[in-house]
Design an enzyme around this catalytic site. Sequence first.
Site, PDB file in Angstrom:
ATOM      1  N   TYR A 104       0.826  -1.212   0.000  1.00 58.71           N
ATOM      2  CA  TYR A 104       0.000   0.000   0.000  1.00 58.71           C
ATOM      3  C   TYR A 104       0.862   1.265   0.000  1.00 58.71           C
ATOM      4  O   TYR A 104       0.456   2.301  -0.490  1.00 58.71           O
ATOM      5  CB  TYR A 104      -0.896   0.042   1.249  1.00 58.71           C
ATOM      6  CG  TYR A 104      -2.242  -0.627   1.092  1.00 58.71           C
ATOM      7  CD1 TYR A 104      -2.343  -1.953   0.689  1.00 58.71           C
ATOM      8  CD2 TYR A 104      -3.416   0.071   1.347  1.00 58.71           C
ATOM      9  CE1 TYR A 104      -3.566  -2.564   0.566  1.00 58.71           C
ATOM     10  CE2 TYR A 104      -4.650  -0.534   1.222  1.00 58.71           C
ATOM     11  CZ  TYR A 104      -4.720  -1.853   0.833  1.00 58.71           C
ATOM     12  OH  TYR A 104      -5.946  -2.456   0.716  1.00 58.71           O
ATOM     13  N   LYS A 120       2.905 -15.327   2.007  1.00 57.26           N
ATOM     14  CA  LYS A 120       3.098 -16.010   0.716  1.00 57.26           C
ATOM     15  C   LYS A 120       4.591 -16.294   0.605  1.00 57.26           C
ATOM     16  O   LYS A 120       5.273 -15.864  -0.331  1.00 57.26           O
ATOM     17  CB  LYS A 120       2.564 -15.112  -0.418  1.00 57.26           C
ATOM     18  CG  LYS A 120       2.478 -15.780  -1.774  1.00 57.26           C
ATOM     19  CD  LYS A 120       1.403 -16.847  -1.866  1.00 57.26           C
ATOM     20  CE  LYS A 120       1.477 -17.563  -3.210  1.00 57.26           C
ATOM     21  NZ  LYS A 120       0.660 -18.784  -3.260  1.00 57.26           N
ATOM     22  N   ASP A 170      -3.269 -18.212   0.015  1.00 56.44           N
ATOM     23  CA  ASP A 170      -4.283 -18.862  -0.827  1.00 56.44           C
ATOM     24  C   ASP A 170      -4.985 -19.957  -0.028  1.00 56.44           C
ATOM     25  O   ASP A 170      -6.213 -20.105  -0.079  1.00 56.44           O
ATOM     26  CB  ASP A 170      -3.674 -19.399  -2.137  1.00 56.44           C
ATOM     27  CG  ASP A 170      -2.378 -20.168  -1.929  1.00 56.44           C
ATOM     28  OD1 ASP A 170      -1.812 -20.151  -0.817  1.00 56.44           O
ATOM     29  OD2 ASP A 170      -1.903 -20.807  -2.902  1.00 56.44           O
ATOM     30  N   ASP A 200      -6.474  -6.902   4.065  1.00 60.36           N
ATOM     31  CA  ASP A 200      -7.607  -6.223   3.425  1.00 60.36           C
ATOM     32  C   ASP A 200      -8.561  -7.263   2.844  1.00 60.36           C
ATOM     33  O   ASP A 200      -9.770  -7.234   3.075  1.00 60.36           O
ATOM     34  CB  ASP A 200      -7.065  -5.309   2.312  1.00 60.36           C
ATOM     35  CG  ASP A 200      -8.185  -4.601   1.565  1.00 60.36           C
ATOM     36  OD1 ASP A 200      -9.118  -4.114   2.232  1.00 60.36           O
ATOM     37  OD2 ASP A 200      -8.131  -4.551   0.318  1.00 60.36           O
ATOM     38  N   ASP A 215     -12.366  -8.904   4.568  1.00 58.47           N
ATOM     39  CA  ASP A 215     -13.653  -8.852   3.856  1.00 58.47           C
ATOM     40  C   ASP A 215     -14.249 -10.255   3.772  1.00 58.47           C
ATOM     41  O   ASP A 215     -15.448 -10.452   3.965  1.00 58.47           O
ATOM     42  CB  ASP A 215     -13.476  -8.304   2.427  1.00 58.47           C
ATOM     43  CG  ASP A 215     -13.713  -6.798   2.345  1.00 58.47           C
ATOM     44  OD1 ASP A 215     -13.515  -6.122   3.376  1.00 58.47           O
ATOM     45  OD2 ASP A 215     -14.079  -6.306   1.259  1.00 58.47           O
TER      46      ASP A 215
HETATM   47  C1  IPM Z   1     -10.411  -1.109   4.029  1.00 62.16           C
HETATM   48  C2  IPM Z   1     -10.677  -0.469   2.691  1.00 62.16           C
HETATM   49  C3  IPM Z   1      -9.504   0.445   2.374  1.00 62.16           C
HETATM   50  C4  IPM Z   1      -8.241  -0.400   2.287  1.00 62.16           C
HETATM   51  C5  IPM Z   1      -9.695   1.315   1.114  1.00 62.16           C
HETATM   52  C6  IPM Z   1     -10.989   2.097   1.163  1.00 62.16           C
HETATM   53  C7  IPM Z   1      -8.538   2.215   0.881  1.00 62.16           C
HETATM   54  O1  IPM Z   1     -10.872  -1.430   1.727  1.00 62.16           O
HETATM   55  O2  IPM Z   1     -10.304  -0.383   5.026  1.00 62.16           O
HETATM   56  O3  IPM Z   1     -10.353  -2.338   4.090  1.00 62.16           O
HETATM   57  O4  IPM Z   1      -7.950  -0.976   1.237  1.00 62.16           O
HETATM   58  O5  IPM Z   1      -7.545  -0.483   3.296  1.00 62.16           O
HETATM   59 MG    MG Z   2     -10.988  -3.391   2.480  1.00 60.14          MG
END
Ligand code: IPM
Ligand code: MG
Length: 406
Positions: free
Chosen positions: A182, A233, A265, A289, A293
């Site tokens: 990032y 990884k 993975d 990240d 999710d």
């Molecule tokens: C998160 C989001 C952010 C990230 C974006 C909005 C920059 O997806 O907080 O997980 O990738 O960190």
């Molecule tokens: Mg995110």
Amino acid sequence: MAAALQTNIRPVKFPATFRALTKQSPAPFRVRCCAVNSAGKKRYNITLLPGDGIGPEVISIAKNVLQKAGSLEGVEFSFREMPVGGAALDLVGVPLPEETVSAAKDSDAVLLGAIGGYKWDKNEKHLKPETGLLQLRAALKVFANLRPATVLPQLVDASTLKREVAEGVDLMVVRELTGGIYFGVPRGIKTNENGEEVGFNTEVYAAHEIDRIARVAFETARKRRGKLCSVDKANVLEASILWRRRVAALAAEYPDVELSHMYVDNAAMQLVRDPKQFDTIVTNNIFGDILSDEASMITGSIGMLPSASLSDSGPGLFEPIHGSAPDIAGQDKANPLATILSAAMLLKYGLGEEKAAKRIEDAVLGALNKGFRTGDIYSNGTKLVGCKEMGEEVLKSVDSQVHASV
Ligand code: IPM
Ligand code: MG
């Protein structure tokens, strides 16, 4: 009587994660102070960053809940609202104004709604709302991002996974937040010697960055079920080889924590195959990240999950992990629970106000127990409510705890 404020040098109590972290830190740890008024109430300064989309709706609700739970525990807040993301772009032309950074740095904790929306999607990178969020994380040096994913008994049926797979899942993703691909350099888009455009980024981790996030993860695991899985990884990436080596070396300091390593993975697969095998997961910025999710979906809705981003001295940043959901913004359809639970994390991890945090967590469970559901977690037989009504139910639930304890 006027509630004259007096400065108090009593340090804010930080959770064990912080204390342990700072023991290792070469720099002296600077605790944050809060004020105490004449009635003996502690007072904290909170920066609110509503942001975009559903952000303002969920933040105004979380603010009320925070205020109510705090008042029951002798804690007062003064709030300062500042622009960030698209809202800031519209107002002053940058996604993170300097005034917002100073307000955030000067406060005891920061509560963020969400950023982003269609309107700014085509902006150049430095003028994207997301850039503002990354700049804020960097400015506050919040390298440790805690993302819990818990399947509440009330919501098992909201999960897309089979009941027997989802039931009882309770895991914590500890994501490194201020390093890796990032932020790594070199990065960019350029034209190569063949005249072809190339885009490139750099995954880079220094030993100290790995060590400090690993310590947070070991401490977190120690306070949970004592199991830590480090995800990398290392079969392909040098940055991951170093990651694995450093994490493994620290294990000797935490003999009570059972450490394992997993390729990313495989981890993505195991999370949907048998998520209960996980307790605490530690991983880099980009894997965290993605995996957080994925983990959120096990719980049924991303609208339920809070997060805490912590530094080793300054204020923490607390935000729901859902985005700005522009498709439902302003329609009173958003689920405010992730932001309300982020406010609970703010109390617990940011201010050490565990009792007030517990009040909020209990109030959320109370509203769910009464059957109230926003659209994202609705199932047959429950009561569909909007964002505001859900907020009011949580507030009532905080209130009814007062009656119960009188
Ligand atoms: C998160 C989001 C952010 C990230 C974006 C909005 C920059 O997806 O907080 O997980 O990738 O960190
Ligand atoms: Mg995110």
